[in-house]
Motif scaffolding. Structure first.
Motif, short mmCIF file in Angstrom:
data_model
loop_
_atom_site.label_atom_id
_atom_site.label_comp_id
_atom_site.label_asym_id
_atom_site.label_seq_id
_atom_site.Cartn_x
_atom_site.Cartn_y
_atom_site.Cartn_z
N LYS A 7 -7.00 21.64 -5.35
CA LYS A 7 -5.83 21.00 -4.78
C LYS A 7 -6.26 20.35 -3.38
N ILE A 8 -7.29 20.94 -2.75
CA ILE A 8 -8.06 20.34 -1.61
C ILE A 8 -8.48 19.07 -1.79
N VAL A 9 -9.45 19.04 -2.74
CA VAL A 9 -10.18 17.76 -3.26
C VAL A 9 -9.09 16.76 -3.72
N ILE A 13 -3.39 19.75 -0.81
CA ILE A 13 -3.66 20.64 0.42
C ILE A 13 -4.52 20.03 1.65
N PRO A 14 -4.14 20.28 2.76
CA PRO A 14 -5.04 19.64 3.63
C PRO A 14 -6.12 20.52 3.98
N SER A 15 -7.14 19.78 4.52
CA SER A 15 -8.51 20.55 4.82
C SER A 15 -9.25 19.69 6.07
N TYR A 16 -10.23 20.44 6.62
CA TYR A 16 -10.72 19.90 7.58
C TYR A 16 -12.07 19.34 7.23
N LYS A 17 -11.86 18.08 6.23
CA LYS A 17 -13.11 17.51 5.56
C LYS A 17 -14.47 17.35 6.48
N ILE A 18 -15.44 17.57 6.01
CA ILE A 18 -16.72 17.28 6.50
C ILE A 18 -17.41 15.96 5.85
N ALA A 19 -17.34 16.11 4.60
CA ALA A 19 -17.84 14.99 4.03
C ALA A 19 -17.59 15.13 2.21
N GLU A 20 -17.69 13.75 1.53
CA GLU A 20 -17.49 13.87 0.13
C GLU A 20 -18.17 12.84 -0.41
N ASP A 21 -18.73 12.76 -1.68
CA ASP A 21 -19.10 11.72 -2.42
C ASP A 21 -18.39 11.81 -3.76
N ASN A 23 -19.10 13.39 -6.38
CA ASN A 23 -19.39 14.71 -7.08
C ASN A 23 -19.04 16.07 -6.29
N TYR A 24 -19.08 15.87 -4.81
CA TYR A 24 -19.12 17.00 -3.96
C TYR A 24 -18.24 16.85 -2.92
N PHE A 25 -17.68 18.09 -2.41
CA PHE A 25 -16.86 17.89 -1.01
C PHE A 25 -17.23 19.01 -0.34
N ALA A 26 -17.18 18.58 1.08
CA ALA A 26 -17.56 19.65 2.17
C ALA A 26 -16.50 19.81 2.98
N PHE A 27 -15.94 20.96 3.50
CA PHE A 27 -14.93 21.50 4.32
C PHE A 27 -15.20 22.49 5.24
N PRO A 42 -18.47 21.49 -5.91
CA PRO A 42 -18.25 20.44 -6.67
C PRO A 42 -16.80 20.05 -6.93
N LYS A 43 -16.64 18.83 -7.18
CA LYS A 43 -15.39 18.37 -7.37
C LYS A 43 -15.03 18.81 -8.72
N LYS A 44 -15.79 18.98 -9.67
CA LYS A 44 -15.55 19.69 -10.94
C LYS A 44 -15.28 21.12 -10.98
N GLU A 45 -14.17 21.56 -11.35
CA GLU A 45 -13.74 22.83 -11.05
C GLU A 45 -14.66 23.80 -12.23
#
Length: 130
Positions: A7-9, A13-21, A23-27, A42-45
């Motif tokens: 849901k964040i990806v 749902i809001p997040s304090y995102k650091i980076a994404e591409d 395939n991946y998400f950092a927060f 990973p964006k893939k669950e």
């Protein structure tokens, strides 16, 4: 049913995102052990990290390294610790935690509290180092 991380990806749902591409998400972890405590997913669950296919798992570590290097520059620490527990949320994730000592990565420690503005400032500090 999608995990809270999916849901964040998806921006539900809001997040304090650091980076994404692609395939991946950092927060930022909203219940951090230390300032800058970041989650890489990973964006893939996939529930269990060792069920992730080889290429995606290898790429996740490379992505995490990029975030850890930015964390190391943005948040004063001796090291950036890495932990994989996977019990809290059924979506594989890596914890990146700035450390002064080994005790800083003890998940039984009280969690820090930050305001929305403080979280945003921490995220901005890390993003500037990417």
């Amino acid at each position: 049913m999608p995990s809270i991380f999916s849901k964040i990806v998806n921006g539900e749902i809001p997040s304090y995102k650091i980076a994404e591409d692609e395939n991946y998400f950092a927060f930022l972890d909203i219940n951090p052990l230390q300032e800058g405590h970041t989650l890489v997913i990973p964006k893939k669950e996939v529930d269990y990290i060792f069920d992730i296919e080889d290429d995606l798992l290898a790429g996740m570590m490379v992505f995490a390294r990029k975030i850890a290097k930015a964390l190391d520059k943005a948040i004063p620490s001796k090291r950036v610790g890495v932990a994989v527990l996977g019990l809290e949320v059924p979506h594989a994730h890596i914890h990146l935690i700035p450390l002064q000592s080994e005790g800083d990565i003890n998940f039984s420690n009280p969690k820090l509290k930050f305001t929305n503005e403080e979280f945003m400032a921490i995220a901005d500090k890390i993003k500037k180092e990417l």
